[in-house]
Design an enzyme around this catalytic site. Structure first.
Site, PDB file in Angstrom:
ATOM      1  CG  PHE A 250      32.065  45.865  44.077  1.00 13.98           C
ATOM      2  CD1 PHE A 250      31.204  44.031  44.237  1.00 13.98           C
ATOM      3  CD2 PHE A 250      30.811  46.309  43.079  1.00 13.98           C
ATOM      4  CE1 PHE A 250      30.584  43.405  43.659  1.00 13.98           C
ATOM      5  CE2 PHE A 250      30.261  45.296  41.902  1.00 13.98           C
ATOM      6  CZ  PHE A 250      30.001  43.805  42.532  1.00 13.98           C
TER       7      PHE A 250
ATOM      8  CB  THR B  57      40.501  46.009  50.181  1.00  9.29           C
ATOM      9  OG1 THR B  57      40.824  44.983  50.829  1.00  9.29           O
ATOM     10  CG2 THR B  57      38.911  45.933  50.345  1.00  9.29           C
TER      11      THR B  57
ATOM     12  CB  VAL C 287      48.657  30.680  47.076  1.00 11.69           C
ATOM     13  CG1 VAL C 287      49.807  29.961  46.144  1.00 11.69           C
ATOM     14  CG2 VAL C 287      48.904  31.892  48.226  1.00 11.69           C
TER      15      VAL C 287
ATOM     16  N   GLY D  59      45.678  31.801  42.503  1.00  9.73           N
ATOM     17  CA  GLY D  59      44.467  32.347  41.783  1.00  9.73           C
ATOM     18  C   GLY D  59      43.580  30.782  41.917  1.00  9.73           C
TER      19      GLY D  59
ATOM     20  CD  GLU E 278      48.986  46.573  38.167  1.00 10.61           C
ATOM     21  OE1 GLU E 278      48.288  47.127  38.079  1.00 10.61           O
ATOM     22  OE2 GLU E 278      47.800  44.793  38.563  1.00 10.61           O
TER      23      GLU E 278
ATOM     24  CG  ASP F 168      52.358  38.718  43.274  1.00 11.77           C
ATOM     25  OD1 ASP F 168      51.346  38.970  43.739  1.00 11.77           O
ATOM     26  OD2 ASP F 168      52.413  37.755  42.924  1.00 11.77           O
TER      27      ASP F 168
ATOM     28  CE  LYS G 119      50.055  34.996  44.271  1.00  8.91           C
ATOM     29  NZ  LYS G 119      50.523  35.462  42.777  1.00  8.91           N
TER      30      LYS G 119
ATOM     31  N   GLY H  10      43.628  36.211  37.423  1.00  7.19           N
ATOM     32  CA  GLY H  10      41.795  36.280  36.738  1.00  7.19           C
ATOM     33  C   GLY H  10      41.307  36.508  37.678  1.00  7.19           C
TER      34      GLY H  10
END
Length: 332
Positions: free
Chosen positions: A3, A90, A146, A148, A203, A214, A218, A310
């Site tokens: 969450f 998660t 992939v 967003g 990050e 990343d 994808k 996002g």
């Protein structure tokens, strides 16, 4: 399950769109359980989403939803709570895929459909998870992994149905694209990185993005889903952007090009590497945008561009998957 930003964005999306979701799609989803890393909230009649969001904000865990916080084992919640769909939200772990992989497997074995925005399980075990879903007769959807909110996977799978995609390439990581775009404007790699961190695009440890992991994750998901390959992260030849210098960017610009971190697949090879792209090429987008060009046997090249990350954008992909699963349940 989970969450954080996406999970909370999804709850907010359901709250803001409940009326038109029902009128347009006949969908009235009821969230009956929510688990984060510190506890859980379970209500068979449906959780009050506003109260759930307030509990998370006030105490940092959904366990604060009830005065006596529930502390269930996540896998027991998946197995025992009466639900049709499990949302796996998660954080991505590209080393072990956990805890996401265990959540997905447990849900499928319990006969529950799964929507995942977690790239870890898919990047590391895509072929076996698809097999498990088919074996258990459940649907497995992952649009949000992939692009967003940009429907890259659906575009390739549906809009190009009947044609054969022979090659695709694109920019799949918004953070590296932002850094390289800023370098084009004259910043050094270190300066562009610092700017990306300040803006919240990178990050604290940005290596997942800058070393190409990343984008590789994808690429694996796309190669398996779109091209029917059976590949994992170890099949990707990967080079990050940390060795790209201001001088490299300047020389490319003199040739009318820009350096972009390009992920490419041609049914045999999977590559992620900084590549010179002509500025007039439609995939040469700037900032945090993502772009993918599909080359098909008969219809030629098609490019799809959109915001690649996002919370709300990814939550919209989850909702899209949920509506599709609900429609397919009703068709059966």
């Amino acid at each position: 399950m989970g969450f954080g930003v996406v999970g909370q964005s999804f709850a907010k999306l359901l709250l803001s769109r409940s009326a038109d979701l029902y009128s347009q799609h006949g969908v009235k989803p009821r969230i009956v359980a929510c688990v984060d890393n510190r506890g859980s909230a379970v209500a068979p009649a449906g959780l009050d989403l506003q109260r759930l969001l307030e509990a998370k904000k006030a105490k940092g865990t959904v366990a604060a939803y009830e005065k006596i916080g529930a502390k269930f084992d996540p896998l027991q919640v998946i197995e025992n709570v009466d639900a049709e769909v499990v949302l796996e939200c998660t954080p991505t772990n590209l080393t072990t895929g956990e805890p996401g992989t265990s959540h997905v497997i447990t849900a499928m074995r319990a006969g529950k459909h799964v929507i995942s925005v977690n790239k870890g399980p898919l990047a590391l075990a895509f072929p076996s998870l698809i097999e498990l879903a088919n074996y258990n007769g459940v649907m497995f959807r992952f649009s949000g992994t992939v692009g967003g909110g940009t429907p890259i996977l659906e575009f390739a799978k549906r809009c190009l149905k009947g044609d054969r995609i022979i090659f695709f390439q694109g920019i799949l990581n918004g953070t590296t694209n932002y850094i390289l775009s800023r370098m084009e404007e004259g910043l050094t790699y270190a300066g562009a990185m610092e700017d990306a961190k300040q803006k919240g695009y990178a990050e604290a440890n940005p290596s997942l993005d800058t070393d190409g992991y990343d984008a590789a994750a994808k690429l694996v998901i796309m190669a398996n889903w779109i091209m029917g390959m059976k590949v994992t992260m170890k099949d990707v030849k990967r080079t990050g952007i940390s060795n790209v210098t201001a001088s490299d960017v300047k020389k490319a610009a003199e040739r009318g090009n820009a350096i972009k971190l390009i992920a490419a697949c041609d049914s045999k090879r999977l590559d992620v590497a900084p590549t010179e792209v002509a500025k007039k090429d439609p995939i040469c987008v700037n900032g945090t945008l993502n772009a993918v060009t599909f080359s098909s046997e008969h219809s030629g090249q098609q490019t799809i561009i959109g915001r690649g990350a996002g919370g709300m954008e990814t939550a919209s992909a989850v909702l899209r998957d949920l509506i599709e699963i609900r429609d397919m349940i009703f068709e059966q």
